[in-house]
Design a protein around this motif. Structure first.
Motif, PDB file in Angstrom:
ATOM      1  N   ALA A 188       0.838  -0.991   0.272  1.00 57.99           N
ATOM      2  CA  ALA A 188       0.012   0.015   0.088  1.00 57.99           C
ATOM      3  C   ALA A 188       0.822   1.209  -0.010  1.00 57.99           C
ATOM      4  O   ALA A 188       0.346   2.171  -0.706  1.00 57.99           O
ATOM      5  N   VAL A 189       2.077   0.963   0.691  1.00 57.86           N
ATOM      6  CA  VAL A 189       2.948   2.453   0.639  1.00 57.86           C
ATOM      7  C   VAL A 189       3.325   2.423  -0.765  1.00 57.86           C
ATOM      8  O   VAL A 189       3.334   3.690  -1.147  1.00 57.86           O
ATOM      9  N   THR A 194       3.239   5.882  -5.563  1.00 59.52           N
ATOM     10  CA  THR A 194       3.336   5.881  -7.061  1.00 59.52           C
ATOM     11  C   THR A 194       2.713   7.245  -7.815  1.00 59.52           C
ATOM     12  O   THR A 194       3.445   7.781  -8.664  1.00 59.52           O
ATOM     13  N   PRO A 195       1.677   7.879  -7.582  1.00 62.84           N
ATOM     14  CA  PRO A 195       0.877   8.788  -8.204  1.00 62.84           C
ATOM     15  C   PRO A 195       1.626  10.181  -7.889  1.00 62.84           C
ATOM     16  O   PRO A 195       2.008  10.929  -9.025  1.00 62.84           O
ATOM     17  N   VAL A 232      -2.461  15.012  -1.888  1.00 63.27           N
ATOM     18  CA  VAL A 232      -3.294  14.073  -1.125  1.00 63.27           C
ATOM     19  C   VAL A 232      -2.471  12.846  -0.891  1.00 63.27           C
ATOM     20  O   VAL A 232      -2.641  12.139   0.238  1.00 63.27           O
ATOM     21  N   TYR A 233      -1.973  12.405  -2.073  1.00 61.26           N
ATOM     22  CA  TYR A 233      -1.448  10.816  -1.977  1.00 61.26           C
ATOM     23  C   TYR A 233      -0.076  10.880  -1.349  1.00 61.26           C
ATOM     24  O   TYR A 233       0.272   9.922  -0.790  1.00 61.26           O
ATOM     25  N   SER A 234       0.270  12.134  -1.173  1.00 68.18           N
ATOM     26  CA  SER A 234       1.640  12.269  -0.485  1.00 68.18           C
ATOM     27  C   SER A 234       1.310  12.103   1.045  1.00 68.18           C
ATOM     28  O   SER A 234       2.130  11.254   1.999  1.00 68.18           O
ATOM     29  N   TRP A 235       0.268  12.671   1.509  1.00 68.95           N
ATOM     30  CA  TRP A 235      -0.163  12.643   2.880  1.00 68.95           C
ATOM     31  C   TRP A 235      -0.532  11.023   3.242  1.00 68.95           C
ATOM     32  O   TRP A 235      -0.280  10.519   4.156  1.00 68.95           O
ATOM     33  N   VAL A 266       8.056  19.097   0.445  1.00 74.10           N
ATOM     34  CA  VAL A 266       8.289  19.584  -0.985  1.00 74.10           C
ATOM     35  C   VAL A 266       6.742  19.259  -1.614  1.00 74.10           C
ATOM     36  O   VAL A 266       6.570  20.078  -2.427  1.00 74.10           O
ATOM     37  N   ALA A 267       6.147  18.321  -1.418  1.00 75.58           N
ATOM     38  CA  ALA A 267       4.857  18.306  -2.098  1.00 75.58           C
ATOM     39  C   ALA A 267       4.025  19.504  -1.639  1.00 75.58           C
ATOM     40  O   ALA A 267       3.270  20.130  -2.727  1.00 75.58           O
ATOM     41  N   GLN A 268       3.999  20.009  -0.560  1.00 79.75           N
ATOM     42  CA  GLN A 268       3.165  21.222  -0.107  1.00 79.75           C
ATOM     43  C   GLN A 268       3.679  22.251  -0.682  1.00 79.75           C
ATOM     44  O   GLN A 268       3.002  23.334  -1.364  1.00 79.75           O
TER      45      GLN A 268
END
Length: 312
Positions: A188-189, A194-195, A232-235, A266-268
């Motif tokens: 799942a991680v 991946t996205p 969202v996917y990063s969180w 970095v995502a933020q």
């Protein structure tokens, strides 16, 4: 008068050797070795955690060889199916099928043979479950992702990326002979990771995918929508890493929290830059995502190897 023929005689074998090396390099390139490296980085830690220590070196070697051949098979078959797309994308124009270094039929045979051999290696050297899971990953990547999803939906990489999550399950199965909950969590991680990893790359090469008619999310959605989904996917990825706490010690938890925080920052920043209309460099997140996944899984391996008590 004899110097010229002698030079010609010595040059011919050298030219032949160079051509052979070129052919071998082209077939090797079909397997996308850089992608395989990333997959194998997740396999070994899964084996360490399944063993809760250092697994058999022979089993690790067999699993890595079989897994590399399996991934190489899937990638080679992907190159065959996507040769028309690769021909119009700047990023992929140098691939062996596009440059006519390898005939399409030969690449197809090469991919199939690699898959068959990988199944045999894993079945004989590890166990049948690992071999079956490996075969399932090949079939899913080729038929579900490449042939069914990639050209039809912007969610292609979300569901198709499941094939890239299989190495952790295969590694666990090779050691334990079954699939247990920590393997599902690691799956799942990688699935959630991946996205943001791939969409950040697709943001950079949006025009390439648009030219090829591939509906990657950055092609069909606004930059703000893409960066929001990446966040969202990063969180979700970082949250999922904490589900491994019951199977690990404080070493893994500390590294997971710190590396996860860096990933989220970095995502933020990417999302904030897009929202504010500033110039963005999504490749920063792409490269960091590689490092993040590697650090996270190395932490899993180290945690298991040193054998500290788990937190539960």
């Amino acid at each position: 008068m004899t110097a010229v023929p002698e030079q010609a005689e010595t040059a011919a074998p050298a030219t032949t050797t160079a051509k052979r090396r070129g052919v071998l390099a082209a077939y090797f390139a079909l397997t996308k070795p850089r992608v395989i490296e990333l997959l194998l980085v997740t396999t070994i830690p899964a084996m360490f955690l399944a063993e809760r220590g250092v697994p058999s070196p022979w089993l690790v070697l067999v699993t890595l060889v079989g897994g590399a051949m399996s991934a190489g098979s899937a990638n080679a078959l992907n190159c065959v199916a996507d040769s028309d797309i690769d021909a119009v994308m700047h990023r992929t124009r140098s691939r062996p099928l596009v440059s006519y270094e390898v005939p399409r039929k030969h690449a197809l045979i090469f991919g199939i043979v690699l898959g068959v051999v990988s199944f045999a290696v894993l079945a004989l050297g590890a166990n049948l479950l690992a071999a079956v899971l490996s075969l399932a990953a090949i079939l899913f990547y080729v038929f579900v992702y490449t042939l069914l999803l990639k050209r039809r939906t912007s969610q292609n990489i979300v569901w198709g990326g499941a094939a890239g999550c299989m190495p952790v399950v295969i590694g666990w199965a090779a050691v334990a002979g079954k699939v247990e909950w920590p393997a599902i969590v690691m799956f799942a991680v990688v699935f959630l990771w991946t996205p943001p990893h791939f969409w950040s790359l697709a943001m950079k090469y949006r025009d390439d995918y648009a030219r090829a008619g591939v509906p990657m999310l950055p092609v069909v959605a606004t930059p703000r929508q893409v960066s929001a989904r990446i966040l969202v996917y990063s969180w979700a990825t970082v949250a999922c890493t904490l589900l491994l706490v019951p199977a690990t010690s404080w070493v893994y938890v500390a590294i997971a929290v710190l590396s996860g925080a860096a990933f989220l920052i970095v995502a933020q920043r990417l999302h904030a830059s897009v929202r504010q209309g500033r110039t963005t460099n999504p490749m920063t997140l792409f490269h960091l995502s590689n490092s993040y996944l590697a650090v996270l899984f190395v932490a899993i391996a180290v945690d298991a190897a040193i054998g500290l008590p788990t937190l539960t």
